[in-house]
Design a protein around this motif. Structure first.
Motif, PDB file in Angstrom:
ATOM      1  N   THR A 195       0.854  -1.209  -0.158  1.00 24.88           N
ATOM      2  CA  THR A 195       0.057   0.055   0.029  1.00 24.88           C
ATOM      3  C   THR A 195       0.851   1.196   0.036  1.00 24.88           C
ATOM      4  OG1 THR A 195       0.043   0.165   2.321  1.00 24.88           O
ATOM      5  CG2 THR A 195      -1.855  -1.104   1.171  1.00 24.88           C
ATOM      6  N   PRO A 196       0.469   2.255  -0.546  1.00 21.80           N
ATOM      7  CA  PRO A 196       1.204   3.548  -0.621  1.00 21.80           C
ATOM      8  C   PRO A 196       1.800   3.958   0.863  1.00 21.80           C
ATOM      9  CG  PRO A 196      -0.702   3.911  -2.092  1.00 21.80           C
ATOM     10  CD  PRO A 196      -0.807   2.621  -1.296  1.00 21.80           C
ATOM     11  N   SER A 229       5.765   4.308   2.093  1.00 22.27           N
ATOM     12  CA  SER A 229       6.556   5.575   2.540  1.00 22.27           C
ATOM     13  C   SER A 229       6.826   5.294   4.042  1.00 22.27           C
ATOM     14  CB  SER A 229       5.790   6.680   2.093  1.00 22.27           C
ATOM     15  OG  SER A 229       4.207   6.769   2.925  1.00 22.27           O
ATOM     16  N   THR A 270       2.730  -0.098  -5.891  1.00 24.20           N
ATOM     17  CA  THR A 270       1.914   0.371  -4.929  1.00 24.20           C
ATOM     18  C   THR A 270       0.475   0.194  -5.465  1.00 24.20           C
ATOM     19  OG1 THR A 270       1.904   2.672  -5.577  1.00 24.20           O
ATOM     20  CG2 THR A 270       3.508   2.164  -3.627  1.00 24.20           C
ATOM     21  N   ASP A 326      -6.164   6.390  -2.334  1.00 22.14           N
ATOM     22  CA  ASP A 326      -4.980   7.116  -1.735  1.00 22.14           C
ATOM     23  C   ASP A 326      -5.281   7.573  -0.248  1.00 22.14           C
ATOM     24  OD1 ASP A 326      -3.589  10.028  -1.359  1.00 22.14           O
ATOM     25  OD2 ASP A 326      -2.342   8.608  -2.368  1.00 22.14           O
TER      26      ASP A 326
END
Length: 300
Positions: free
Chosen positions: A101-102, A106, A129, A222
Motif C-alpha cells: 500500500t502507498p 512511505s 503500490t 489514496d
C-alpha cells in the motif's frame, strides 16, 4: 499436419471478455479500445467457426460453445503463467516484485530498504503500490503487504506489524451527530472508505459488531485523499494514528473513540503458499518478519 492455433491476442480478449461479460472492461484490462476487443473476438469466432458470445443491447453473454471453451483457455493461460514463473524463479538472484500500500511503502518499507540490500545485494526490490490484493497468477507480483485481518484463502499470510488505527471526524460532523458512545454507534454514521471498502468492515468485525447495512459513502485509493475527505466533513474515517496526529492536536479532526487494540488488525505479508520457499521470496520473508519489523510499530 500441425493444427493452426488461434491468435494469442484473440484468446486473451476472449478470456477477459468472458470473465467480465463486458467488452468495455476487457478493453480497459488489456489496454486497447473496445473496438479492438470486438474485432479480436470476431477473428476468434471465424477461426473456430462458431459463435462464442451473444450480443445484446446491454452487453454480452456466453453461448454454450463459449462456456465449454472458457475452462480450457483459462487452464492454458494458468499453465503458461506457472511455467513462466518456474523459469523466472530458477535463478536465485534478480528482481523481487513487492506490492504494498502507498502509506506502508512511505512510512515503513522505503526507509528500511537499505537494510535488505545490505543483507541481500544480489536481489533488487521492485516496489509497486496499490490497495487491492493482487492476482498473483497474472500480475507478476512475487509478494504483497496488505492491511486487514490476514484472511486470504489459498494464500500464506504472516503478520508483519500491528498498527494503531483511529476513528476521526471533522468537528462540524461531530457537532451535527454528537459523539458516539460505542463502536456500534458508528454503523449509522456516514463513512469514508478505502478503495476496497473493507477497512470499516474489518474494524467493526474486530470490535465484535455485525454491520446492519452495506458500506456506503465515498472511497479513495489514496490515504491522503481519504484524509482530505474526512477533513471536509464527508464522513468518519479510519486512518493511521500517526497520519492524523497533527490534525487531532490542532483540532481540525476529533478522535471519536479510544483506540481499540486489535492484534489481528495488522499489516500482513501475503504470497501463494506454494511459492513461499523460493529463495528470493524466502529471503524477503525472513527479513521483513525478523527483528527489524518487531522493533518498530508503524501507524499506517
Amino acid at each position: 499436419m500441425e493444427e493452426k492455433l488461434p491468435p494469442l491476442n484473440a484468446l486473451k480478449a476472449f478470456e477477459s471478455a468472458a470473465r467480465h461479460l463486458s467488452v468495455k472492461l476487457a478493453a480497459e484490462e488489456l489496454c486497447v479500445t473496445p473496438g479492438a476487443v470486438s474485432q479480436m473476438l470476431k477473428t476468434l469466432e471465424v477461426h473456430l467457426g462458431t459463435k462464442l458470445f451473444e450480443r445484446v443491447p446491454r452487453g454480452i453473454y456466453l453461448t454454450d460453445a463459449g462456456r465449454d471453451y472458457l475452462p480450457s483457455i483459462r487452464n492454458a493461460f494458468r499453465q503458461i503463467a506457472e511455467a513462466s514463473r518456474r523459469v523466472a524463479a530458477s535463478n536465485d538472484v534478480g528482481v523481487l516484485t513487492v506490492s504494498v500500500t502507498p502509506f506502508f511503502a512511505s512510512a515503513w518499507l522505503v526507509p528500511r530498504m537499505a537494510s535488505f540490500h545490505d543483507s541481500h545485494p544480489e536481489i533488487d526490490l521492485q516496489i509497486v503500490t496499490g490497495n487491492a490484493l493482487v492476482d498473483f497468477s497474472r500480475s507478476g507480483v512475487d509478494v504483497a503487504v496488505r492491511h486487514g485481518l490476514g484472511r486470504y484463502p489459498g494464500l500464506r499470510s504472516d503478520r508483519v506489524v500491528t498498527v494503531e488505527m483511529v476513528v476521526v471526524a471533522a468537528p462540524s460532523l461531530v457537532a451535527r451527530l454528537g459523539r458516539p458512545q460505542s463502536p456500534g454507534d458508528l454503523s449509522d454514521w456516514p463513512q469514508v472508505h478505502d478503495a476496497e471498502r473493507k477497512g470499516w468492515s474489518l474494524w467493526f468485525q474486530g470490535n465484535g459488531i455485525v454491520e446492519a447495512r452495506a458500506p456506503r459513502g465515498p472511497s479513495f485509493d489514496d490515504s491522503g485523499l481519504l484524509l482530505k475527505a474526512v477533513l471536509s466533513g464527508q464522513g468518519a474515517g479510519l486512518l493511521p494514528a500517526a497520519m492524523v496526529e497533527n490534525e487531532v492536536r490542532a483540532g481540525a479532526l476529533i478522535q471519536l473513540l479510544e483506540t481499540a487494540h486489535m492484534e489481528e488488525f495488522a499489516y500482513y505479508l501475503v504470497c501463494p503458499d506454494n511459492r513461499q520457499t523460493l529463495p528470493k521470496i524466502a529471503a524477503f520473508r525472513e527479513w521483513i518478519l525478523g527483528p527489524l519489523a518487531q522493533s518498530a510499530m508503524v501507524a499506517g
